[in-house]
Design an enzyme around this catalytic site. Structure first.
Site, PDB file in Angstrom:
ATOM      1  CB  THR A  21     -61.584 109.747 -12.250  1.00  0.00           C
ATOM      2  OG1 THR A  21     -60.330 108.777 -12.442  1.00  0.00           O
ATOM      3  CG2 THR A  21     -60.899 110.497 -12.269  1.00  0.00           C
ATOM      4  CB  SER A  60     -56.210 107.216  -4.945  1.00  0.00           C
ATOM      5  OG  SER A  60     -56.498 107.127  -6.649  1.00  0.00           O
ATOM      6  CG  ASN A  62     -56.923 104.567  -9.281  1.00  0.00           C
ATOM      7  OD1 ASN A  62     -57.355 105.495  -9.790  1.00  0.00           O
ATOM      8  ND2 ASN A  62     -55.494 104.864  -8.922  1.00  0.00           N
ATOM      9  CB  THR A 107     -88.428  62.383 -16.752  1.00  0.00           C
ATOM     10  OG1 THR A 107     -89.297  61.423 -17.184  1.00  0.00           O
ATOM     11  CG2 THR A 107     -88.247  62.990 -14.932  1.00  0.00           C
ATOM     12  CG  HIS A 108     -86.727  62.911 -20.823  1.00  0.00           C
ATOM     13  ND1 HIS A 108     -85.685  63.096 -21.787  1.00  0.00           N
ATOM     14  CD2 HIS A 108     -86.199  62.333 -19.854  1.00  0.00           C
ATOM     15  CE1 HIS A 108     -84.637  62.903 -21.071  1.00  0.00           C
ATOM     16  NE2 HIS A 108     -84.751  61.737 -19.875  1.00  0.00           N
ATOM     17  CB  SER A 238    -105.761  88.466 -24.828  1.00  0.00           C
ATOM     18  OG  SER A 238    -106.454  88.806 -27.020  1.00  0.00           O
ATOM     19  CB  SER A 239    -105.467  93.186 -26.994  1.00  0.00           C
ATOM     20  OG  SER A 239    -104.953  93.129 -28.560  1.00  0.00           O
ATOM     21  CE  LYS A 244    -104.136  83.980 -24.345  1.00  0.00           C
ATOM     22  NZ  LYS A 244    -103.193  83.985 -24.246  1.00  0.00           N
ATOM     23  CD  GLU A 251     -96.699  85.231 -19.410  1.00  0.00           C
ATOM     24  OE1 GLU A 251     -96.973  84.307 -20.420  1.00  0.00           O
ATOM     25  OE2 GLU A 251     -97.109  86.292 -20.553  1.00  0.00           O
TER      26      GLU A 251
END
Length: 389
Positions: A21, A60, A62, A107-108, A238-239, A244, A251
């Site tokens: 509202t 309205s 709504n 698999t697995h 990498s810092s 790397k 990600e």
């Protein structure tokens, strides 16, 4: 307003008085004051144009607010669908270009029978196509508008032809195939269409996380991981560790999808919190849904253009895994039997010798027969029988 002007005049926070509202009246007041000034009046002189009596006439919160929610979601999802089809096509192209390269199936996370990289990527493309069509299907219920229902769905203070005319006007303005709800009471009471659409985004996120994680594993290395593919380098990884490179785009995709999950939970909880003729939690439903659409739309574009398009296949590494996989012994089941094949695997693990060496050593098949049967590429398609053996 539609061109983006007066944005600074919409000051109400998303976490506001229930049902929207406050935001609805914010819109009414901005429209009223723009009209007042256009008519030569002084801003705030509601004797010229009143935000309730004129701008909100026959309306309205709504029925207006849930209608706006639906249109916003439908408009926002256009770019999402476009980006998804583009991503699917990129995976299809990669599937074609990678189809001659065989790798070890897993698999697995254990050795399995060989699979072509193209087959693997075709699976990714197919799953994305399915989820895209799921999103398109889930959007259908958003096209049913309850506008004209007014306060509780009865249409109080509206003309009998109002609902049909405003829906037709909205259809022309938005180029969306919106239509009158068959039951305006349901359209006002229930926020299930938003739950359904958010659920489709959740399903998409499940698939994107799975695909992104597969790519991260295939890219792992370069010296101590799988190193089946190289993902495009985007930034130093990498810092502290020089040289790397991390799979930052997959990600990123994971984190976006996790956020979509969280938004989906909020939407589900808010949708079930309605009572009788209204759900007062609509502002947070819309906020979370539009956020999900926005972030996953942008993430998919980046994922496609800065990651998938630039994937490079390490053919030699894939081939090496394929011929070294213990899973290749599976093709011998119809020839030497499951039990004998299992003994070959155990002996290979015990001695470090290849499956091919063990079979030759035990005299189970000749060298020519082994070359025919253990051809990695031939193991990636069904065969009725090993007739040549």
């Amino acid at each position: 307003i539609l061109n983006g002007e007066f944005q600074d005049q919409f000051v109400v926070d998303v976490y506001q008085a229930g049902a929207g509202t406050s935001h609805h009246m914010n819109v009414n007041e901005v429209i009223a004051n723009i009209a007042i000034e256009m008519l030569g009046g002084v801003k705030g002189d509601y004797s010229v144009v009143h935000p309730n009596d004129y701008v909100n006439y026959g309306q309205s919160t709504n029925d207006v607010y849930p209608t706006a929610m639906r249109i916003a979601a439908l408009q926002s999802s256009k770019k999402l669908i476009k980006n998804l089809y583009a991503l699917t096509e990129t995976f299809n192209q990669k599937a074609k270009s990678f189809d001659s390269t065989v790798k070890a199936g897993r698999t697995h996370l254990q050795d399995a029978v060989p699979i072509r990289v193209g087959q693997e990527f075709s699976g990714y493309a197919a799953s994305l196509l399915k989820t895209t069509r799921g999103i398109e299907k889930s959007s259908e219920s958003l096209k049913e508008l309850g506008i004209g229902g007014s306060a509780v769905g009865t249409g109080i203070n509206t003309h009998p032809e109002y609902a049909g005319k405003i829906v037709e006007k909205l259809r022309k303005m938005t180029n969306l195939d919106v239509r009158e709800s068959k039951n305006r009471f349901e359209a006002m009471q229930s926020n299930a269409p938003f739950v359904e659409f958010s659920g489709a985004l959740r399903t998409l996120s499940v698939e994107l996380i799975r695909i992104a994680n597969d790519l991260r594993l295939m890219n792992s290395g370069p010296n101590t991981g799988l190193a089946e593919i190289n993902l495009p380098a985007v930034q130093p990884g990498s810092s502290i560790m020089p040289g790397k490179v991390n799979p930052v785009i997959p990600e990123m995709m994971n984190m976006v999808c996790f956020s979509v999950f969280g938004n989906d939970v909020s939407i589900a909880l808010a949708a079930q919190a309605g009572q009788f003729e209204l759900n007062v939690m609509m502002p947070v439903i819309q906020y979370k849904l539009l956020d999900s659409i926005l972030i996953i739309t942008n993430a998919i574009k980046v994922f496609n253009e800065k990651c998938i398009c630039g994937i490079i296949l390490n053919v030699a590494k894939c081939h090496d895994y394929a011929i070294r996989s213990l899973g290749i012994v599976t093709v011998l089941n119809p020839i030497i039997g499951y039990s004998k094949a299992a003994e070959v695997v155990k002996e290979s693990i015990r001695t470090g010798k290849s499956v091919k060496e063990i079979i030759q050593q035990w005299g189970l098949l000749s060298a020519d027969q082994l070359d025919l049967v253990l051809s990695p590429i031939s193991m990636t398609e069904p065969h009725s029988k090993n007739s040549n053996v």
